[in-house]
Each structure stands twice: as structure tokens, then as C-alpha cells.
Design an enzyme around this catalytic site. Structure first.
Site, PDB file in Angstrom:
ATOM      1  N   SER A  18      -7.336  -8.986 -20.820  1.00 31.83           N
ATOM      2  CA  SER A  18      -8.125  -9.855 -19.943  1.00 31.83           C
ATOM      3  C   SER A  18      -9.578  -9.375 -19.817  1.00 31.83           C
ATOM      4  O   SER A  18      -9.843  -8.184 -19.649  1.00 31.83           O
ATOM      5  CB  SER A  18      -7.482  -9.877 -18.555  1.00 31.83           C
ATOM      6  OG  SER A  18      -8.336 -10.544 -17.666  1.00 31.83           O
ATOM      7  N   THR A  65      -2.415 -14.743 -13.680  1.00 29.51           N
ATOM      8  CA  THR A  65      -2.355 -15.353 -15.009  1.00 29.51           C
ATOM      9  C   THR A  65      -0.901 -15.456 -15.453  1.00 29.51           C
ATOM     10  O   THR A  65       0.022 -15.223 -14.643  1.00 29.51           O
ATOM     11  CB  THR A  65      -3.297 -14.616 -16.003  1.00 29.51           C
ATOM     12  OG1 THR A  65      -3.313 -15.354 -17.218  1.00 29.51           O
ATOM     13  CG2 THR A  65      -2.881 -13.176 -16.273  1.00 29.51           C
ATOM     14  N   LYS A  69       1.476 -18.346 -12.685  1.00 32.90           N
ATOM     15  CA  LYS A  69       0.616 -19.354 -12.044  1.00 32.90           C
ATOM     16  C   LYS A  69       1.389 -20.417 -11.243  1.00 32.90           C
ATOM     17  O   LYS A  69       0.881 -20.936 -10.265  1.00 32.90           O
ATOM     18  CB  LYS A  69      -0.252 -20.055 -13.096  1.00 32.90           C
ATOM     19  CG  LYS A  69      -1.385 -19.192 -13.619  1.00 32.90           C
ATOM     20  CD  LYS A  69      -2.287 -19.983 -14.539  1.00 32.90           C
ATOM     21  CE  LYS A  69      -3.405 -19.107 -15.064  1.00 32.90           C
ATOM     22  NZ  LYS A  69      -4.385 -19.850 -15.852  1.00 32.90           N
ATOM     23  N   GLY A 128      -4.506 -31.216 -27.800  1.00 25.53           N
ATOM     24  CA  GLY A 128      -3.567 -30.280 -27.177  1.00 25.53           C
ATOM     25  C   GLY A 128      -3.066 -30.818 -25.847  1.00 25.53           C
ATOM     26  O   GLY A 128      -3.706 -31.702 -25.245  1.00 25.53           O
ATOM     27  N   GLY A 130      -1.181 -28.477 -23.394  1.00 22.70           N
ATOM     28  CA  GLY A 130      -0.613 -27.355 -22.636  1.00 22.70           C
ATOM     29  C   GLY A 130      -1.329 -27.185 -21.307  1.00 22.70           C
ATOM     30  O   GLY A 130      -1.918 -28.131 -20.766  1.00 22.70           O
ATOM     31  N   GLY A 131      -1.305 -25.965 -20.785  1.00 21.21           N
ATOM     32  CA  GLY A 131      -1.920 -25.676 -19.491  1.00 21.21           C
ATOM     33  C   GLY A 131      -3.420 -25.920 -19.465  1.00 21.21           C
ATOM     34  O   GLY A 131      -3.958 -26.430 -18.477  1.00 21.21           O
ATOM     35  N   THR A 154       3.107 -32.166 -30.414  1.00 20.16           N
ATOM     36  CA  THR A 154       4.350 -32.604 -29.757  1.00 20.16           C
ATOM     37  C   THR A 154       3.956 -33.740 -28.806  1.00 20.16           C
ATOM     38  O   THR A 154       3.559 -33.498 -27.667  1.00 20.16           O
ATOM     39  CB  THR A 154       4.983 -31.438 -28.939  1.00 20.16           C
ATOM     40  OG1 THR A 154       4.900 -30.240 -29.706  1.00 20.16           O
ATOM     41  CG2 THR A 154       6.420 -31.711 -28.564  1.00 20.16           C
TER      42      THR A 154
HETATM   43  P1  ATR Z   1      -2.222 -23.332 -22.911  1.00 21.40           P
HETATM   44  O1  ATR Z   1      -1.059 -23.451 -21.966  1.00 21.40           O
HETATM   45  O2  ATR Z   1      -3.086 -22.154 -22.667  1.00 21.40           O
HETATM   46  O3  ATR Z   1      -2.994 -24.594 -23.019  1.00 21.40           O
HETATM   47  P2  ATR Z   1      -0.334 -23.578 -25.090  1.00 21.40           P
HETATM   48  O4  ATR Z   1       0.494 -24.454 -24.221  1.00 21.40           O
HETATM   49  O5  ATR Z   1       0.310 -22.431 -25.751  1.00 21.40           O
HETATM   50  O6  ATR Z   1      -1.617 -23.007 -24.341  1.00 21.40           O
HETATM   51  O7  ATR Z   1      -0.981 -24.457 -26.261  1.00 21.40           O
HETATM   52  C1  ATR Z   1      -1.887 -25.495 -26.009  1.00 21.40           C
HETATM   53  C2  ATR Z   1      -1.604 -26.674 -26.900  1.00 21.40           C
HETATM   54  O8  ATR Z   1      -2.011 -26.345 -28.221  1.00 21.40           O
HETATM   55  C3  ATR Z   1      -0.154 -27.063 -26.949  1.00 21.40           C
HETATM   56  O9  ATR Z   1      -0.068 -28.421 -26.601  1.00 21.40           O
HETATM   57  C4  ATR Z   1       0.251 -26.817 -28.387  1.00 21.40           C
HETATM   58  O10 ATR Z   1       1.042 -27.812 -28.956  1.00 21.40           O
HETATM   59  P3  ATR Z   1       2.607 -28.034 -28.596  1.00 21.40           P
HETATM   60  O11 ATR Z   1       2.607 -28.807 -27.320  1.00 21.40           O
HETATM   61  O12 ATR Z   1       3.123 -28.800 -29.734  1.00 21.40           O
HETATM   62  O13 ATR Z   1       3.181 -26.658 -28.474  1.00 21.40           O
HETATM   63  C5  ATR Z   1      -1.068 -26.839 -29.116  1.00 21.40           C
HETATM   64  N1  ATR Z   1      -1.045 -25.969 -30.289  1.00 21.40           N
HETATM   65  C6  ATR Z   1      -0.716 -24.665 -30.322  1.00 21.40           C
HETATM   66  N2  ATR Z   1      -0.866 -24.180 -31.587  1.00 21.40           N
HETATM   67  C7  ATR Z   1      -1.273 -25.231 -32.350  1.00 21.40           C
HETATM   68  C8  ATR Z   1      -1.585 -25.398 -33.719  1.00 21.40           C
HETATM   69  N3  ATR Z   1      -1.504 -24.371 -34.562  1.00 21.40           N
HETATM   70  N4  ATR Z   1      -1.963 -26.614 -34.154  1.00 21.40           N
HETATM   71  C9  ATR Z   1      -2.057 -27.657 -33.296  1.00 21.40           C
HETATM   72  N5  ATR Z   1      -1.771 -27.573 -31.992  1.00 21.40           N
HETATM   73  C10 ATR Z   1      -1.391 -26.389 -31.509  1.00 21.40           C
END
Ligand code: ATR
Length: 291
Positions: A18, A65, A69, A128, A130-131, A154
Site C-alpha cells: 500500500s 482495504t 470494506k 470492467g 468490479g469494486g 463477465t
Molecule cells: P476491483 O474490485 O478492484 O475493481 P476486480 O474485481 O478484480 O478489481 O477486477 C475489476 C474488473 O476487471 C472485473 O470486472 C474483471 O472482470 P470479471 O468481472 O470478468 O472478473 C475485470 N478484469 C480483470 N482482469 C481482466 C482482464 N485481464 N481482461 C479484462 N477484464 C479484466
């Protein structure tokens, strides 16, 4: 050395890499405050005990973190509305043993966007789901984008996010892959693209979520939430095309500044942001070679 009066921490697992201790300690140095900030590795099973210790001991606040969270919320006394709605807390303030939760990832994202020249309207594309995408959507909810399109490998996760934010934002395309859409056409009408995927992150720094940089229009703002490297391939490509860029470091600094504003109960001037930026760039040696 003055006696350290206020102690702050970042808790998580992993927490070793971090940048927060560097950022917060530098803020204390700038303001000449006798405060300390350290990282502590707290495993899932240790969270409750940490909270008990925090209430009893003189810990003024802490950042949270992965993986705490969400799970920390029921352990706190009060959670600010936005963080509650969002379901995640990354900043906690201890006021005489009572613990108050906030989400400065959202505030930081908003600060980073406000500092840019993005017009705060028009079409937005998010890569993307995710979080980090959730923080981006929560931040965007206080602006007025005409629509938001979500692309994620996804697509079900993107649809879940759409459901969560559909009261606040208009959604357009929800799809799996940017390649299956006429991205060039979409981007030519887009004012802001936010990359929330880790594509392009160290060590695979040559990758970019937009493989054909020619489709990046010059009048767009590109926000890459990848914090390392500071200037990703996506941002370098975007700059070459004449677009405005926002680095993930901007968001990282902004969320730290927002946490300090909560803890110190004072507004932190923009000048401090600039000092932090220069400090981190100097420390990491990540200067941007302009072409
Ligand atoms: P965070 O929570 O920090 O946003 P994460 O959830 O690990 O991180 O990843 C963020 C997004 O990036 C996710 O939606 C992930 O796709 P999935 O929902 O299919 O897991 C996407 N992601 C991660 N690696 C990837 C890659 N190599 N190519 C495209 N998308 C990717």
C-alpha cells in the site's frame, strides 16, 4: 521530535504494497502535524478484535482495504449515507470510542473528475465491473452523464451493477467485449471513458484495454484507474491522440486527501494535492516522457 498524539492505520490483507502510509505521512509532514500512519495486516478472523482494540486504545482513525470494506459495516456505530448505500467503507473515524464509516474511494473519484476538464455530461463508457467500477458509478451519480455503457468480460456482473445504479444513472449498452461493438462509433460520441480493469497494470505494462489506439478521439477524457504505472499504455496512447488523461494516481491521492479532510475536519487545498503528486512521482521515478 514532537510526541505523536494521533495514530492512524490502514488495515487489510494483503496490505504490504500500500502507498497509503507514504501519502498520509507526507500530508502530516506538509502540515507539521504530530500524527503517525502505519499499515497493519489484519486477516478476516482478526477484524472483530481489531475493532475492539481500536475503541479502547488511542487510535484516531484507519483506512480499510481488501478484504474488509464490506464486512466492517455491521461492526461500526454509524455509516455515512453514501457509504451505506454503496455497501463499502474505506475510512473510519474514532470519536471517543464511537466508530464512524465513510467511503472516500467515491469522494476521491469525484474529486479526480472535478479537477479534470470533463464536461460532467454526455456519454460515459466504463470498462470492467468490479469494486472500482462501483466507485466510478457512485461518483458519476452526482454528475449528469446522458448515459453509461458498461463492458465486462463477465456481462452478468455488469448487469448486476446496472441494477444497483439504475435509479441514479441511465444505462445504454451492457456487453461482454468492446471488440463486438462498433467501439469507434461509440467513442466518437463519448465524453469520458473509465478503465476499471487491471489491464495495463505493472508488470504487464505493454497491455491496453483499447488495443487499437486510433479509435480514441481527441475530445474525450480517459480516466485509467490503474495506479501503477502512473502513465499506462492507455494513457500514453490517449495523450498522443490529443485526449485529456486522468491517472489512477490522481484517484489514489484524492481518496487519501478526502480521508484526511474527514479526520482533520479541515479542507485540504489543491496545492497539497500537487505536492503529493510530485512526491510520489519522485519516489517512484515514474516521470512521463512527453513525445
Ligand atoms: P476491483 O474490485 O478492484 O475493481 P476486480 O474485481 O478484480 O478489481 O477486477 C475489476 C474488473 O476487471 C472485473 O470486472 C474483471 O472482470 P470479471 O468481472 O470478468 O472478473 C475485470 N478484469 C480483470 N482482469 C481482466 C482482464 N485481464 N481482461 C479484462 N477484464 C479484466
Amino acid at each position: 521530535m514532537p510526541e505523536i498524539k494521533k495514530k492512524y492505520y490502514i488495515i487489510g490483507n494483503p496490505v504490504e504494497h500500500s502507498l497509503s502510509p507514504t501519502l498520509h505521512s507526507y500530508i502530516y509532514k506538509i502540515f507539521n502535524l504530530s500524527c503517525s500512519y502505519h499499515k497493519i495486516r489484519i486477516k478476516k478472523a482478526e477484524l472483530k478484535d481489531f475493532i475492539i482494540t481500536c475503541r479502547l486504545k488511542n487510535i484516531s482513525g484507519f483506512n480499510v482495504t481488501i478484504p474488509h470494506k464490506e464486512t466492517i459495516i455491521p461492526l461500526l456505530d454509524k455509516v455515512e449515507d453514501e457509504a451505506k448505500l454503496f455497501g463499502a467503507v474505506n475510512t473510519v473515524k474514532n470519536e471517543k470510542g464511537k466508530l464512524y464509516g465513510y467511503n472516500t474511494d467515491i469522494i476521491g473519484c469525484r474529486y479526480a473528475l472535478k479537477r479534470s476538464s470533463w464536461q460532467q455530461s454526455g456519454k460515459v463508457v466504463i470498462l470492467g465491473a468490479g469494486g472500482a467500477a462501483r466507485s466510478a458509478l457512485a461518483a458519476l451519480s452526482s454528475f449528469t452523464p446522458s448515459s453509461v455503457s458498461l463492458f465486462n468480460r463477465t456481462p452478468e456482473k455488469a448487469r448486476l451493477l446496472k441494477d444497483q445504479f439504475s435509479d441514479h444513472l441511465n444505462f445504454d449498452i451492457i456487453a461482454e467485449n468492446v471488440k463486438f461493438h462498433n467501439m469507434e462509433n461509440l467513442l466518437s460520441n463519448t465524453t469520458l471513458l473509465i478503465n476499471t480493469t487491471p489491464v495495463g497494470m505493472w508488470p504487464e505494462t505493454q497491455n491496453s484495454p483499447i488495443s487499437d489506439s486510433k479509435i480514441i478521439p481527441e475530445n474525450i477524457t480517459i480516466f485509467d484507474m490503474v495506479p501503477n504505472p502512473v502513465y499506462t499504455t492507455l494513457l500514453k496512447d490517449a495523450e498522443k491522440r490529443g485526449a485529456e488523461i486522468i491517472s489512477g494516481l490522481s484517484m489514489l491521492i484524492s481518496q487519501a486527501v478526502a480521508a484526511q479532510e474527514i479526520w482533520l475536519e479541515r479542507k485540504i487545498p489543491l496545492e497539497t494535492f500537487n505536492k503529493l503528486w510530485t512526491h510520489i512521482i519522485e519516489m517512484s521515478g515514474q516521470y512521463h516522457e512527453h513525445d
